[in-house]
Design a protein around this motif. Structure first.
Motif, mmCIF file in Angstrom:
data_model
loop_
_atom_site.group_PDB
_atom_site.id
_atom_site.type_symbol
_atom_site.label_atom_id
_atom_site.label_comp_id
_atom_site.label_asym_id
_atom_site.label_seq_id
_atom_site.Cartn_x
_atom_site.Cartn_y
_atom_site.Cartn_z
ATOM 1 N N SER A 49 0.724 -1.103 0.037
ATOM 2 C CA SER A 49 -0.078 0.107 0.051
ATOM 3 C C SER A 49 0.769 1.207 0.100
ATOM 4 C CB SER A 49 -0.979 0.024 1.131
ATOM 5 O OG SER A 49 -0.179 -0.113 2.311
ATOM 6 N N ASP A 50 2.052 1.190 0.344
ATOM 7 C CA ASP A 50 3.179 2.287 0.273
ATOM 8 C C ASP A 50 3.366 2.770 -1.192
ATOM 9 O OD1 ASP A 50 2.808 2.455 2.867
ATOM 10 O OD2 ASP A 50 4.546 1.460 3.693
ATOM 11 N N PRO A 51 3.638 4.003 -1.280
ATOM 12 C CA PRO A 51 4.243 4.755 -2.626
ATOM 13 C C PRO A 51 5.607 4.269 -2.882
ATOM 14 C CG PRO A 51 4.181 6.445 -0.851
ATOM 15 C CD PRO A 51 3.465 5.061 -0.247
ATOM 16 N N PRO A 52 6.027 3.893 -4.190
ATOM 17 C CA PRO A 52 7.234 3.379 -4.407
ATOM 18 C C PRO A 52 8.513 4.109 -3.683
ATOM 19 C CG PRO A 52 6.058 3.520 -6.534
ATOM 20 C CD PRO A 52 5.309 4.273 -5.370
ATOM 21 N N TRP A 53 8.500 5.265 -3.494
ATOM 22 C CA TRP A 53 9.642 6.095 -2.688
ATOM 23 C C TRP A 53 9.541 5.448 -1.332
ATOM 24 C CZ3 TRP A 53 8.953 8.935 1.646
ATOM 25 C CH2 TRP A 53 7.602 9.524 1.823
ATOM 26 N N GLY A 59 13.516 -0.216 2.195
ATOM 27 C CA GLY A 59 14.389 -1.092 1.849
ATOM 28 C C GLY A 59 16.038 -0.668 2.216
ATOM 29 N N ILE A 60 16.056 0.666 1.943
ATOM 30 C CA ILE A 60 17.424 1.150 2.197
ATOM 31 C C ILE A 60 17.581 1.230 3.872
ATOM 32 C CG2 ILE A 60 18.747 3.245 2.497
ATOM 33 C CD1 ILE A 60 17.349 4.109 0.078
ATOM 34 N N ALA A 61 16.526 1.451 4.584
ATOM 35 C CA ALA A 61 16.820 1.265 6.139
ATOM 36 C C ALA A 61 16.940 -0.247 6.598
ATOM 37 C CB ALA A 61 15.278 2.098 6.662
ATOM 38 N N TYR A 194 9.681 -6.318 -4.963
ATOM 39 C CA TYR A 194 11.124 -5.796 -4.642
ATOM 40 C C TYR A 194 11.631 -4.920 -5.510
ATOM 41 C CZ TYR A 194 10.398 -9.910 -1.688
ATOM 42 O OH TYR A 194 10.150 -10.835 -0.553
ATOM 43 N N GLU A 195 10.827 -4.537 -6.578
ATOM 44 C CA GLU A 195 11.546 -3.454 -7.401
ATOM 45 C C GLU A 195 12.094 -2.382 -6.748
ATOM 46 O OE1 GLU A 195 13.174 -2.047 -10.967
ATOM 47 O OE2 GLU A 195 12.178 -3.856 -10.885
ATOM 48 N N ALA A 196 11.179 -1.725 -5.676
ATOM 49 C CA ALA A 196 11.554 -0.608 -4.940
ATOM 50 C C ALA A 196 12.248 -0.942 -3.624
ATOM 51 C CB ALA A 196 10.478 0.440 -4.535
#
Length: 313
Positions: A49-53, A59-61, A194-196
């Motif tokens: 449900s979250d936007p890609p950004w 994912g970074i975190a 997993y793209e983002a």
């Protein structure tokens, strides 16, 4: 260069013991422990449900948390060890589970045996344990190609890279690398989920494997039965691979064996058109897996020898 000596210990113990099945049944394996942490973060933070950004930021975190925990654990264990020859041995023993040279050899040999005997069904079952492509679509050449590619790529990811980072930084280096590699294998995929979220994991893995992949390729070239062909193929074709790193050991192995690797393959019912490495050469056969294993064994012995010289000369 004491950590280089510790990596020789790790490689020697792994060559002798691998990771015993009884030990795995009792406590699992460090990679499975990492996998549970990564899966928990994926479940909690990778929300459709979250936007890609936001998913990329999560994912970074998540990747930084897993890597930081692994490096910190390695640093704490290493700091508690006495600074002496005892530390060298203990660091090597603690690093041993993260060096997968015997496991890789055994899994590849398990494909070569039935394939050499003409048992395609058994060879397909064995190759399904080490590659993601659909084994039901593979003939003898396809099985041999997939197996040799897996051998070349995993020699870099499973042995040379962890040993490289372990030789530089000891337990924090090898623990941190294994976290990076496991993150990439679990979430570093180009899929809708997993793209983002897996973007950071894939990019960090590319950086961590940049030097080890090229080092693995040159090890294969040096120990190849046909060095000039291996070097020519690697320098010509490595950059054609979809991965910025895997093409180096795979192209070197293709030239060493005088076979073509990569090319079109089927994943989950869909054809993926990949460029050939060493295009124009023949398709590999079962016997080429054995020759590839011989190159691999010599390369690992050379790597251990160089580390021993750096540590003890």
């Amino acid at each position: 260069m004491g950590f280089a000596g510790a990596m020789v210990v790790a490689m020697a113990v792994d060559a002798l013991l691998g990771w015993p099945g009884a030990l795995f049944a009792r406590i699992g394996h460090p990679v499975t422990w990492l996998g549970r942490l990564i899966a928990a973060i994926d479940t909690a933070w990778n929300r459709a449900s979250d936007p890609p950004w936001l998913r990329r930021a999560a994912g970074i975190a998540g990747a930084l948390v897993v890597i930081a925990v692994s490096v910190a654990l390695g640093w704490m264990l290493q700091s508690w060890l006495p600074w002496s020859w005892i530390q060298l041995a203990l660091v090597g023993i603690l690093a041993w589970p993260l060096v997968a040279q015997r496991s890789l050899h055994d899994h590849v040999a398990a494909v070569a045996r039935p394939l050499s005997a003409g048992d395609i069904a058994a060879a397909r079952e064995a190759v399904s344990r080490i590659v993601g492509r659909d084994p039901a679509t593979l003939d003898e050449a396809g099985i041999a190609r997939a197996t040799i590619e897996s051998l070349a790529e995993n020699a870099s990811d499973g042995i040379v890279a962890p040993v490289f980072w372990g030789a530089l930084f000891g337990l924090p280096g090898i623990f941190g690398y294994k976290a990076i590699n496991t993150l990439d294998s679990m979430i570093g995929h180009r899929s809708e989920r997993y793209e983002a979220f897996g973007w950071a994991a894939a990019r960090i893995d590319d950086v961590a494997n940049f030097i080890p992949a090229r080092l693995t390729g040159f090890l294969f070239v040096l120990l190849a039965p046909r060095r000039s062909e291996a070097l020519s193929c690697m320098t010509r074709d490595a950059r054609r691979h979809r991965s910025p790193n895997a093409g180096w050991p795979e192209a070197a192995m293709a030239g060493a064996l005088r076979v073509r690797l990569s090319g079109p393959r089927i994943y989950h019912g869909s054809i993926t058109n990949e460029p050939w490495l060493n295009e124009g050469a023949r398709d590999p056969l079962a016997a080429d897996i054995g020759e590839g294993l011989a190159v691999y064994r010599r390369a690992m012995l050379l790597l251990a020898g160089v580390l021993a010289i750096l540590a003890f000369a």
